[in-house]
Motif scaffolding. Structure first.
Motif, mmCIF file in Angstrom:
data_model
loop_
_atom_site.group_PDB
_atom_site.id
_atom_site.type_symbol
_atom_site.label_atom_id
_atom_site.label_comp_id
_atom_site.label_asym_id
_atom_site.label_seq_id
_atom_site.Cartn_x
_atom_site.Cartn_y
_atom_site.Cartn_z
ATOM 1 N N LEU A 116 -7.121 74.218 26.836
ATOM 2 C CA LEU A 116 -6.712 75.382 27.605
ATOM 3 C C LEU A 116 -7.958 75.875 28.328
ATOM 4 O O LEU A 116 -8.967 76.188 27.675
ATOM 5 C CB LEU A 116 -6.173 76.478 26.689
ATOM 6 N N THR A 117 -7.931 75.899 29.653
ATOM 7 C CA THR A 117 -9.121 76.303 30.406
ATOM 8 C C THR A 117 -8.967 77.729 30.916
ATOM 9 O O THR A 117 -7.924 78.127 31.413
ATOM 10 C CB THR A 117 -9.404 75.354 31.581
ATOM 11 N N LEU A 118 -10.050 78.466 30.785
ATOM 12 C CA LEU A 118 -10.171 79.832 31.278
ATOM 13 C C LEU A 118 -11.333 79.820 32.252
ATOM 14 O O LEU A 118 -12.278 79.047 32.071
ATOM 15 C CB LEU A 118 -10.472 80.779 30.120
ATOM 16 N N THR A 119 -11.298 80.653 33.270
ATOM 17 C CA THR A 119 -12.390 80.646 34.240
ATOM 18 C C THR A 119 -12.929 82.050 34.480
ATOM 19 O O THR A 119 -12.227 83.043 34.309
ATOM 20 C CB THR A 119 -11.946 80.049 35.597
ATOM 21 N N ALA A 120 -14.191 82.083 34.882
ATOM 22 C CA ALA A 120 -14.857 83.315 35.299
ATOM 23 C C ALA A 120 -15.764 82.960 36.468
ATOM 24 O O ALA A 120 -16.407 81.916 36.468
ATOM 25 C CB ALA A 120 -15.659 83.911 34.154
ATOM 26 N N ARG A 121 -15.821 83.845 37.469
ATOM 27 C CA ARG A 121 -16.587 83.569 38.686
ATOM 28 C C ARG A 121 -17.970 84.211 38.696
ATOM 29 O O ARG A 121 -18.740 84.012 39.630
ATOM 30 C CB ARG A 121 -15.807 84.037 39.916
ATOM 31 N N ASP A 122 -18.287 85.013 37.684
ATOM 32 C CA ASP A 122 -19.628 85.594 37.588
ATOM 33 C C ASP A 122 -19.910 85.945 36.130
ATOM 34 O O ASP A 122 -19.022 85.862 35.271
ATOM 35 C CB ASP A 122 -19.790 86.814 38.504
ATOM 36 N N GLY A 123 -21.135 86.320 35.860
ATOM 37 C CA GLY A 123 -21.544 86.580 34.493
ATOM 38 C C GLY A 123 -20.843 87.747 33.836
ATOM 39 O O GLY A 123 -20.513 87.696 32.649
ATOM 40 N N SER A 124 -20.581 88.803 34.591
ATOM 41 C CA SER A 124 -19.894 89.965 34.023
ATOM 42 C C SER A 124 -18.472 89.607 33.610
ATOM 43 O O SER A 124 -18.012 89.979 32.523
ATOM 44 C CB SER A 124 -19.887 91.117 35.032
ATOM 45 N N GLU A 125 -17.769 88.891 34.467
ATOM 46 C CA GLU A 125 -16.414 88.448 34.149
ATOM 47 C C GLU A 125 -16.436 87.502 32.947
ATOM 48 O O GLU A 125 -15.532 87.541 32.088
ATOM 49 C CB GLU A 125 -15.780 87.763 35.358
ATOM 50 N N ALA A 126 -17.457 86.678 32.846
ATOM 51 C CA ALA A 126 -17.571 85.741 31.729
ATOM 52 C C ALA A 126 -17.652 86.483 30.399
ATOM 53 O O ALA A 126 -17.010 86.083 29.422
ATOM 54 C CB ALA A 126 -18.803 84.855 31.909
ATOM 55 N N LEU A 127 -18.427 87.549 30.347
ATOM 56 C CA LEU A 127 -18.554 88.305 29.101
ATOM 57 C C LEU A 127 -17.239 88.963 28.711
ATOM 58 O O LEU A 127 -16.868 88.982 27.530
ATOM 59 C CB LEU A 127 -19.670 89.342 29.221
ATOM 60 N N ILE A 128 -16.519 89.478 29.690
ATOM 61 C CA ILE A 128 -15.212 90.086 29.431
ATOM 62 C C ILE A 128 -14.246 89.038 28.883
ATOM 63 O O ILE A 128 -13.560 89.260 27.881
ATOM 64 C CB ILE A 128 -14.652 90.753 30.706
ATOM 65 N N ARG A 129 -14.195 87.882 29.534
ATOM 66 C CA ARG A 129 -13.289 86.803 29.088
ATOM 67 C C ARG A 129 -13.670 86.296 27.707
ATOM 68 O O ARG A 129 -12.805 86.022 26.877
ATOM 69 C CB ARG A 129 -13.295 85.626 30.068
#
Length: 88
Positions: free
Chosen positions: A32-45
């Protein structure tokens, strides 16, 4: 929703084409792949979705991959496996 036992992979990169290629490769293998386009979004995800693996670009807007790496290590007693990638 993900199936029981299905591993979650968080892909973090500001380049949409790279996200698509990597996401397709992991999806074809059953992840199951999840994506984030920047570091802030990555931490939230990462907080919300508790990925088993993070594929992390180092150079991104809003928060660098280095900052994300440090934060993931601080916040999680059992950090996900992290693979760092960069074009630099």
């Amino acid at each position: 929703m993900n199936e029981p036992g299905q591993h979650r992979v968080l892909l973090v990169d500001d380049d949409e084409s790279i996200l698509e290629v990597i996401s397709t490769a992991f999806s074809l293998e059953g992840y199951l792949t999840l994506t984030a386009r920047d570091g802030s979004e990555a931490l939230i995800r990462a907080e919300r979705d508790a990925p088993d693996l993070v594929v992390l670009d180092l150079v991104m807007p809003r928060r660098s991959g280095f900052a994300v790496l440090d934060r993931l290590r601080q916040r999680h007693a059992t950090s996900p496996v992290i693979i760092v990638v960069t074009a630099n």
